[in-house]
Design a protein around this motif. Structure first.
Motif, PDB file in Angstrom:
ATOM      1  N   LYS A 216       0.852  -1.192   0.000  1.00 53.08           N
ATOM      2  CA  LYS A 216       0.000   0.000   0.000  1.00 53.08           C
ATOM      3  C   LYS A 216       0.891   1.246   0.000  1.00 53.08           C
ATOM      4  CE  LYS A 216      -3.576  -2.312   2.789  1.00 53.08           C
ATOM      5  NZ  LYS A 216      -2.865  -3.611   2.971  1.00 53.08           N
ATOM      6  N   PRO A 217       0.283   2.411  -0.269  1.00 57.76           N
ATOM      7  CA  PRO A 217       1.093   3.635  -0.253  1.00 57.76           C
ATOM      8  C   PRO A 217       1.827   3.858   1.067  1.00 57.76           C
ATOM      9  CG  PRO A 217      -1.001   4.082  -1.301  1.00 57.76           C
ATOM     10  CD  PRO A 217      -1.100   2.688  -0.744  1.00 57.76           C
ATOM     11  N   ASP A 218       1.224   3.419   2.185  1.00 58.98           N
ATOM     12  CA  ASP A 218       1.852   3.714   3.474  1.00 58.98           C
ATOM     13  C   ASP A 218       2.943   2.727   3.887  1.00 58.98           C
ATOM     14  OD1 ASP A 218       0.235   1.590   4.068  1.00 58.98           O
ATOM     15  OD2 ASP A 218      -0.947   2.588   5.606  1.00 58.98           O
ATOM     16  N   ASN A 219       3.095   1.616   3.165  1.00 60.44           N
ATOM     17  CA  ASN A 219       4.197   0.709   3.512  1.00 60.44           C
ATOM     18  C   ASN A 219       5.186   0.509   2.370  1.00 60.44           C
ATOM     19  OD1 ASN A 219       3.021  -1.214   1.760  1.00 60.44           O
ATOM     20  ND2 ASN A 219       2.048  -2.346   3.418  1.00 60.44           N
ATOM     21  N   GLU A 222       9.033   1.835   2.774  1.00 59.10           N
ATOM     22  CA  GLU A 222       9.855   1.046   3.691  1.00 59.10           C
ATOM     23  C   GLU A 222      10.227  -0.305   3.081  1.00 59.10           C
ATOM     24  OE1 GLU A 222       9.987  -0.226   8.423  1.00 59.10           O
ATOM     25  OE2 GLU A 222       8.072   0.368   7.525  1.00 59.10           O
ATOM     26  N   ASP A 243      -3.544   5.480  -5.440  1.00 51.35           N
ATOM     27  CA  ASP A 243      -2.724   4.563  -4.632  1.00 51.35           C
ATOM     28  C   ASP A 243      -1.592   3.961  -5.458  1.00 51.35           C
ATOM     29  OD1 ASP A 243      -4.440   5.067  -2.566  1.00 51.35           O
ATOM     30  OD2 ASP A 243      -5.269   3.042  -2.425  1.00 51.35           O
TER      31      ASP A 243
END
Length: 251
Positions: A216-219, A222, A243
């Motif tokens: 997802k965009p938030d992981n 990293e 996304d």
């Protein structure tokens, strides 16, 4: 570390319609991913029936197109199959082979997956070879044995062409479940795959290794920051233009 250029591929799976596809592609074109092009390649893999339309819509853009599967057969009495030559003729660049859903729902063997990769290469497609373990296999400590076996069939079948593939590690337990392998878990498997590839052929050290499984965009940033993760094979998030564009930029 491979030094490979990053690659982000969207797998639409059994999703889409002409109107939905047009809206999604319009959003991706508006996002202008060309700025990412020097550092990352981007591709989308629609269902077979939409390949020609998607290739046409993305003509001249920074986004390539791939198929979600390809036959190991070249031609003949194989009803329902689609050959690598057909896919390439439509303008596709990539072909996913051995996705866990094909292995599980259609009983595809490691050797069949390797044969599909060989067929794709023989017609100018870049095969994206998927490997991955189930939750039960991970919990019983079999991850390396499973993905090693899946990869070995490809190594044995492709020989000198091994360096021309892409490999995607997709832990089956993280596909569509919302669960994601931690960056450390994913990196450990990618490092194992890199070592296997390098041992088989020096040039294969640069084979792009993608991670797939609830990216997802938030992981994404990293995950992509890990030394042996060269991009992602994206499922659900590839159906939302914002996304998918964010994930591509993270690469």
């Amino acid at each position: 570390m491979s030094g490979a250029k990053k690659l982000v591929v969207g797998n639409w799976k059994l999703q889409g319609s002409r109107s939905a596809n047009a809206e999604l592609l319009q959003g991706l074109l508006a996002a202008d991913l060309s700025a990412s092009a020097p550092r990352a390649d981007v591709a989308v893999c629609p269902p077979f029936v939409y390949l020609a339309e998607v290739v046409s819509a993305l003509q001249g853009s920074a986004i390539a197109v791939g198929s979600q599967d390809v036959s190991a057969q070249g031609q003949g009495a194989f009803t329902g199959e689609v050959s690598a030559a057909m896919v390439r003729e439509l303008g596709a660049r990539y072909a996913i082979v051995g996705h866990s859903e094909r292995r599980s729902y259609h009983g595809e063997s490691d050797q069949l997956v390797a044969d599909k990769a060989k067929a794709a290469l023989s017609h100018g497609l870049v095969p994206i070879v998927c490997v991955g373990e189930t939750l039960a296999e991970r919990e019983s400590g079999e991850t390396e044995a499973v993905v090693g076996r899946q990869l070995q069939a490809v190594i044995d079948t492709l020989g000198a062409d091994l360096a021309r593939v892409v490999v995607a590690y997709e832990p089956v337990w993280a596909i569509g479940t919302g669960k994601t392998a931690s960056p450390e878990q994913a990196q450990a498997v990618h490092a194992f795959l890199r070592a296997r590839l390098t041992a088989a052929q020096a040039d294969a050290a640069r084979v792009p290794l993608l991670y797939g499984g609830s990216v997802k965009p938030d992981n994404a940033a990293e995950l992509f920051a890990q030394s042996d993760i060269d991009g992602g094979l994206i499922g659900g998030a590839s159906l939302k233009a914002a996304d998918f564009a964010a994930i591509a930029r993270a690469a």
